[in-house]
Design a protein around this motif. Sequence first.
Motif, PDB file in Angstrom:
ATOM      1  N   ASP A  17       0.791  -1.359   0.039  1.00 13.91           N
ATOM      2  CA  ASP A  17      -0.063  -0.156   0.051  1.00 13.91           C
ATOM      3  C   ASP A  17       0.700   1.469  -0.016  1.00 13.91           C
ATOM      4  O   ASP A  17       0.346   2.356  -0.216  1.00 13.91           O
ATOM      5  CB  ASP A  17      -0.990   0.095   1.016  1.00 13.91           C
ATOM      6  CG  ASP A  17      -0.466  -0.176   2.526  1.00 13.91           C
ATOM      7  OD1 ASP A  17       0.982  -0.381   2.698  1.00 13.91           O
ATOM      8  OD2 ASP A  17      -0.940   0.245   3.632  1.00 13.91           O
ATOM      9  N   ASP A  18       2.003   1.229   0.270  1.00 12.52           N
ATOM     10  CA  ASP A  18       2.982   2.236   0.294  1.00 12.52           C
ATOM     11  C   ASP A  18       3.800   2.355  -1.022  1.00 12.52           C
ATOM     12  O   ASP A  18       4.767   3.348  -1.191  1.00 12.52           O
ATOM     13  CB  ASP A  18       3.764   2.236   1.647  1.00 12.52           C
ATOM     14  CG  ASP A  18       5.019   1.436   1.547  1.00 12.52           C
ATOM     15  OD1 ASP A  18       4.931   0.168   1.129  1.00 12.52           O
ATOM     16  OD2 ASP A  18       5.813   1.393   2.463  1.00 12.52           O
ATOM     17  N   GLY A  19       3.692   1.591  -1.923  1.00 10.15           N
ATOM     18  CA  GLY A  19       4.281   1.536  -3.208  1.00 10.15           C
ATOM     19  C   GLY A  19       5.504   0.746  -3.616  1.00 10.15           C
ATOM     20  O   GLY A  19       5.984   0.748  -4.642  1.00 10.15           O
ATOM     21  N   VAL A  24      10.083 -10.595  -7.018  1.00 11.49           N
ATOM     22  CA  VAL A  24       9.693 -11.748  -7.472  1.00 11.49           C
ATOM     23  C   VAL A  24       8.996 -11.671  -8.751  1.00 11.49           C
ATOM     24  O   VAL A  24       8.721 -12.058  -9.869  1.00 11.49           O
ATOM     25  CB  VAL A  24       9.642 -12.896  -6.611  1.00 11.49           C
ATOM     26  CG1 VAL A  24       9.452 -14.298  -7.797  1.00 11.49           C
ATOM     27  CG2 VAL A  24      10.711 -13.403  -5.844  1.00 11.49           C
ATOM     28  N   ASP A  25       7.713 -10.856  -8.399  1.00 17.07           N
ATOM     29  CA  ASP A  25       6.712 -10.547  -9.509  1.00 17.07           C
ATOM     30  C   ASP A  25       7.224  -9.670 -10.459  1.00 17.07           C
ATOM     31  O   ASP A  25       7.062  -9.991 -11.867  1.00 17.07           O
ATOM     32  CB  ASP A  25       5.499  -9.871  -8.656  1.00 17.07           C
ATOM     33  CG  ASP A  25       4.712 -10.471  -8.084  1.00 17.07           C
ATOM     34  OD1 ASP A  25       4.973 -11.647  -7.617  1.00 17.07           O
ATOM     35  OD2 ASP A  25       3.738  -9.982  -7.422  1.00 17.07           O
ATOM     36  N   ALA A  26       7.991  -8.751 -10.186  1.00 15.78           N
ATOM     37  CA  ALA A  26       8.419  -7.903 -11.215  1.00 15.78           C
ATOM     38  C   ALA A  26       9.525  -8.425 -12.302  1.00 15.78           C
ATOM     39  O   ALA A  26       9.824  -8.457 -13.314  1.00 15.78           O
ATOM     40  CB  ALA A  26       9.248  -6.615 -10.638  1.00 15.78           C
ATOM     41  N   ILE A  27      10.433  -9.515 -11.569  1.00 18.82           N
ATOM     42  CA  ILE A  27      11.315 -10.255 -12.111  1.00 18.82           C
ATOM     43  C   ILE A  27      10.592 -11.197 -13.170  1.00 18.82           C
ATOM     44  O   ILE A  27      11.111 -11.321 -14.391  1.00 18.82           O
ATOM     45  CB  ILE A  27      12.091 -11.042 -11.269  1.00 18.82           C
ATOM     46  CG1 ILE A  27      13.249 -10.068 -10.725  1.00 18.82           C
ATOM     47  CG2 ILE A  27      13.066 -12.275 -12.189  1.00 18.82           C
ATOM     48  CD1 ILE A  27      14.062 -10.875  -9.535  1.00 18.82           C
ATOM     49  N   ALA A  28       9.235 -11.595 -12.888  1.00 23.27           N
ATOM     50  CA  ALA A  28       8.474 -12.643 -13.732  1.00 23.27           C
ATOM     51  C   ALA A  28       8.158 -11.844 -14.894  1.00 23.27           C
ATOM     52  O   ALA A  28       8.243 -12.273 -16.064  1.00 23.27           O
ATOM     53  CB  ALA A  28       7.255 -13.124 -13.109  1.00 23.27           C
ATOM     54  N   LEU A  57      22.191  -6.318  -3.223  1.00 24.88           N
ATOM     55  CA  LEU A  57      20.877  -5.900  -3.992  1.00 24.88           C
ATOM     56  C   LEU A  57      20.083  -5.999  -2.606  1.00 24.88           C
ATOM     57  O   LEU A  57      19.013  -5.406  -2.802  1.00 24.88           O
ATOM     58  CB  LEU A  57      20.285  -7.099  -4.972  1.00 24.88           C
ATOM     59  CG  LEU A  57      21.161  -6.867  -6.221  1.00 24.88           C
ATOM     60  CD1 LEU A  57      20.810  -7.831  -7.416  1.00 24.88           C
ATOM     61  CD2 LEU A  57      21.271  -5.433  -6.760  1.00 24.88           C
ATOM     62  N   LEU A  58      20.339  -7.114  -1.698  1.00 25.53           N
ATOM     63  CA  LEU A  58      19.462  -7.037  -0.502  1.00 25.53           C
ATOM     64  C   LEU A  58      19.317  -5.854   0.318  1.00 25.53           C
ATOM     65  O   LEU A  58      18.087  -5.686   0.787  1.00 25.53           O
ATOM     66  CB  LEU A  58      19.987  -8.239   0.416  1.00 25.53           C
ATOM     67  CG  LEU A  58      19.736  -9.676  -0.092  1.00 25.53           C
ATOM     68  CD1 LEU A  58      20.339 -10.760   0.839  1.00 25.53           C
ATOM     69  CD2 LEU A  58      18.172 -10.053  -0.522  1.00 25.53           C
ATOM     70  N   ALA A  59      20.235  -5.097   0.218  1.00 24.84           N
ATOM     71  CA  ALA A  59      20.217  -3.708   0.874  1.00 24.84           C
ATOM     72  C   ALA A  59      19.212  -2.830   0.478  1.00 24.84           C
ATOM     73  O   ALA A  59      18.510  -1.764   1.160  1.00 24.84           O
ATOM     74  CB  ALA A  59      21.512  -3.095   0.817  1.00 24.84           C
ATOM     75  N   TYR A  60      18.552  -2.920  -0.867  1.00 24.68           N
ATOM     76  CA  TYR A  60      17.612  -2.173  -1.418  1.00 24.68           C
ATOM     77  C   TYR A  60      16.323  -2.747  -1.101  1.00 24.68           C
ATOM     78  O   TYR A  60      15.251  -1.943  -1.420  1.00 24.68           O
ATOM     79  CB  TYR A  60      17.915  -2.225  -2.884  1.00 24.68           C
ATOM     80  CG  TYR A  60      19.170  -1.569  -3.324  1.00 24.68           C
ATOM     81  CD1 TYR A  60      19.556  -0.193  -3.228  1.00 24.68           C
ATOM     82  CD2 TYR A  60      20.354  -2.231  -3.723  1.00 24.68           C
ATOM     83  CE1 TYR A  60      20.568   0.375  -3.537  1.00 24.68           C
ATOM     84  CE2 TYR A  60      21.356  -1.920  -4.311  1.00 24.68           C
ATOM     85  CZ  TYR A  60      21.466  -0.504  -4.084  1.00 24.68           C
ATOM     86  OH  TYR A  60      22.733   0.004  -4.419  1.00 24.68           O
ATOM     87  N   SER A  77      11.172   2.202  -6.309  1.00 22.71           N
ATOM     88  CA  SER A  77      11.657   2.261  -7.631  1.00 22.71           C
ATOM     89  C   SER A  77      13.166   2.564  -7.754  1.00 22.71           C
ATOM     90  O   SER A  77      13.832   2.009  -8.702  1.00 22.71           O
ATOM     91  CB  SER A  77      10.986   3.577  -8.252  1.00 22.71           C
ATOM     92  OG  SER A  77      11.380   4.766  -7.451  1.00 22.71           O
ATOM     93  N   ASP A  78      13.822   3.249  -6.621  1.00 21.45           N
ATOM     94  CA  ASP A  78      15.299   3.307  -6.712  1.00 21.45           C
ATOM     95  C   ASP A  78      15.990   1.953  -6.673  1.00 21.45           C
ATOM     96  O   ASP A  78      17.152   1.588  -7.359  1.00 21.45           O
ATOM     97  CB  ASP A  78      15.920   4.196  -5.826  1.00 21.45           C
ATOM     98  CG  ASP A  78      15.391   5.654  -5.875  1.00 21.45           C
ATOM     99  OD1 ASP A  78      15.228   6.115  -7.008  1.00 21.45           O
ATOM    100  OD2 ASP A  78      15.245   6.321  -4.947  1.00 21.45           O
TER     101      ASP A  78
END
Length: 96
Positions: A17-19, A24-28, A57-60, A77-78
């Motif tokens: 809800d905060d964007g 994993v969805d985006a990678i798909a 990458l986990l830091a993001y 997004s960043d």
Amino acid sequence: MSPIEVYLEDTPVRFTDDGHMFVVDAIAVVSEAFIDGADMRQAGSLWEELVRRNPELLAYCREFEGGGDGVVPVVDSDGWDKIHEKLFERLLEEYV
């Protein structure tokens, strides 16, 4: 809170809800352009490989619990820009 679902190319991508986007969805969605019939299982494996190769990458990401999947990584997004860059490099290595 339940995630918000948006469909991109007939593939659901969930957002908090905060964007924050479910990684994993985006990678798909991105991997479908390279791998015919890509699914969430392959997307999960790609994410695991990306993290092995690029643990920074986990830091993001932050962890989100909801949507029936237990605790999952979500990203703003960043952070997605950083993940997407490494994902694209990885997909080009194998599929182009």
